[in-house]
Design a protein around this motif. Structure first.
Motif, short mmCIF file in Angstrom:
data_model
loop_
_atom_site.label_atom_id
_atom_site.label_comp_id
_atom_site.label_asym_id
_atom_site.label_seq_id
_atom_site.Cartn_x
_atom_site.Cartn_y
_atom_site.Cartn_z
N SER A 1 49.56 28.60 48.26
CA SER A 1 50.91 28.22 48.27
C SER A 1 51.64 28.46 46.87
O SER A 1 52.56 29.05 46.72
N LEU A 2 50.85 28.02 45.93
CA LEU A 2 51.34 27.92 44.62
C LEU A 2 51.04 29.76 44.05
O LEU A 2 51.92 30.08 43.55
N TYR B 1 55.58 27.77 37.62
CA TYR B 1 54.40 27.74 38.71
C TYR B 1 52.99 27.98 37.93
O TYR B 1 52.05 27.41 38.18
N ALA B 2 53.10 28.76 36.93
CA ALA B 2 51.98 29.39 36.13
C ALA B 2 51.38 27.81 35.47
O ALA B 2 50.23 27.52 35.49
N GLY C 1 42.95 31.90 48.14
CA GLY C 1 44.15 32.65 47.37
C GLY C 1 43.88 32.13 46.02
O GLY C 1 44.82 32.35 45.14
N THR C 2 42.57 31.64 45.49
CA THR C 2 42.50 31.34 43.97
C THR C 2 42.76 32.52 43.23
O THR C 2 43.27 32.62 42.13
N SER C 3 42.12 33.76 43.48
CA SER C 3 42.35 34.99 42.82
C SER C 3 43.75 35.37 42.75
O SER C 3 44.06 35.97 41.94
N ASP C 4 44.43 35.33 43.84
CA ASP C 4 45.94 35.74 43.55
C ASP C 4 46.67 34.47 42.61
O ASP C 4 47.80 35.32 42.02
N LEU C 5 46.26 33.47 42.41
CA LEU C 5 46.80 32.78 41.19
C LEU C 5 46.49 33.23 40.10
O LEU C 5 47.08 33.39 38.90
#
Length: 491
Positions: A407-408, A434-435, A462-466
């Motif tokens: 979500s983040l 957000y970062a 979705g860790t790689s999206d972060l």
């Protein structure tokens, strides 16, 4: 001396360790995360060793757990890669690794991506069907040295192939091994009623290990329930369009046309709204949904980008996206309703959440990213207005204390996409917040974890999206906006 010590104490009270650590730029965290993933995530378990990267790591001892890792909110326990690797979850990881080599000049990152990709194609392709062991259900288990579904202590009954919503990385795989990639896309026909289908009706599920025989005309799963969900039609269309572009074989043009037009045939021609699933009596399948139609439109537009000869794919995509946005928008409540009748009337008045704090349901930021992509590709200001509507929602949204990393990551990525197309600096500032939240709440010191106070890194969430979002933000802040563009970092 006493005053000196007092000064030191005051300094650390004002700037505690975590806050002080945040003075490091975003690139530091991206590199450190990737360094640790390469150092501790490789397959050193079982009898076969490989350079595939683990989907789950326990940051307390940097090991790859064999089993018994509890799922987060909204995650089905059987649809994870505990004890192994799911390449589909790492599509953005591959992009980050390649980008790091380009940015830093350190070849180890691109080398890790190349070796991971090569081992994935070698170890995860079924020799009979051609299908790859990835996606919603399948993964390669390091301890069993084989493609699996479910944990080792709770294995799945079937080996179920299903795409997830990210664009399949066919260009990257083709560059590595065009023959294997060709077989993988041809294998997608296993989702359909017959290899010579005329209807192009399909099941979102196929059997990864089903042996093809000359007398065998299709998969029994379709007759067991259909499950022709809308986004899969777009993913299939993109896949066959890619193969047709690469090979020129008219058979793949036929499959691209058939899959690309399927849900267009089921639309209401007066509203251009279409159902979410064929032959499924549940409301989630019978009615139009903004994110479902958005995803189909997105993949059709990408198919047209692969091969502009399919101009009608772009026309269908733009028509459907504008239609579902028009009928879903609730002006009085400044939000988008969840489900529509095909005549344009509202079936479910509930608004799509601005942010989903768990894994599973899509929030409106997904549609926002799709609209930003459409504006960037077409220049049509109708899509820019959609982005502005969703940006206004997010700017008013207060970030929750409890959340899952996806979500983040979604909020971070949309903020940068929206900033790129609108030029609104408030969105860039929001991306920075957000970062910083990700660093404060999810940084373990070695890897980013799934949720606050959790010890596990998990790629599915979705860790790689972060991490990709942090890298994009670093590029924007360091005058490399072209390398951070949304077209390069799209879904």
């Amino acid at each position: 001396m006493k005053n000196f010590i007092t000064g030191i104490i005051c300094f650390y009270l004002l700037f505690p360790a975590k806050s002080f650590a945040q003075k490091k730029d975003y690139l530091f965290y991206v590199k450190e995360h990737c360094d640790q993933l390469i150092a501790h995530g490789k397959d050193v378990y079982g009898d076969k060793k490989s350079d595939m990267l683990a989907s789950i790591i326990d940051t307390r001892d940097m090991s790859v757990p064999k089993w018994k890792v509890p799922p987060t909110q909204g995650t089905r326990g059987s649809d994870r890669a505990v004890g192994g690797s799911n390449y589909y979850h790492d599509v953005q990881t591959i992009t980050v690794l390649n980008s790091l080599t380009k940015l830093t000049g350190d070849a180890k990152y691109k080398s890790a991506a190349t070796h991971y990709t090569n081992d994935f194609l070698t170890l995860c392709q079924n020799p009979y069907t051609g299908l790859l062991g990835w996606g919603e259900h399948l993964y390669y288990n390091f301890y069993a040295d084989s493609v699996r579904e479910g944990d080792l202590d709770q294995p799945g009954l079937y080996l179920t192939h299903e795409f997830i919503e990210n664009t399949p990385p066919w260009p990257n795989l083709w560059e590595m091994d065009s023959a294997r990639t060709t077989r993988a896309i041809i294998g997608v026909r296993g989702h359909f009623r017959s290899p010579v289908t005329q209807s192009f009706l399909y099941n979102r599920h196929a059997r990864w290990n089903k042996i093809l025989k000359p007398e065998y005309r299709g998969l029994e799963q379709y007759q067991d329930g259909g499950q022709a969900w809308i986004k899969h039609s777009g993913l299939q269309c993109y896949s066959f369009t890619f193969l047709y572009k690469k090979t020129g074989n008219p058979e793949w043009k036929r499959w691209a046309e058939g899959t690309g037009k399927l849900f267009w045939k089921y639309r209401n021609p007066e509203t251009n709204l279409t159902i979410s699933c064929i032959d499924d009596p549940r409301p989630s399948g019978m009615y139009a949904n903004i994110n479902s139609m958005g995803l189909l439109s997105y993949y059709l537009l990408k198919s047209w980008q692969v091969d502009p000869r399919f101009a009608h794919f772009r026309k269908q995509a733009e028509t459907m996206l504008k239609s579902v946005e028009k009928y879903s928008w609730d002006k009085a409540r400044s939000g988008y309703v969840t489900e529509l009748q095909l005549d344009g009337t509202v079936f479910n008045k509930e608004l799509v959440n601005v942010v989903e704090t768990g894994y599973g349901n899509a929030d409106i930021l997904l549609f926002g990213r799709i609209a930003a992509y459409f504006y960037k590709v077409t220049g049509d200001k109708a899509y820019l207005e959609m982005v502005k509507k969703i940006s206004a929602m997010l700017l008013k949204h207060s970030w929750p204390d409890t959340f899952v990393v996806n979500s983040l990551a979604s909020a971070l990525q949309f903020s940068m996409d929206a900033y790129e197309v609108t030029g609104d600096t408030r969105l860039l500032d929001l991306a920075g917040k957000y970062a910083d939240t990700g660093i404060n709440k999810l940084w373990s010191g070695k890897l980013f974890v799934r949720e606050p106070k959790d010890p596990y890194y998990e790629a599915k969430l979705g860790t790689s999206d972060l991490v990709a979002g942090l890298l994009r933000l670093h590029m924007i802040q360091n005058s490399r906006s072209a390398d951070a563009g949304l077209l390069l970092w799209s879904l």
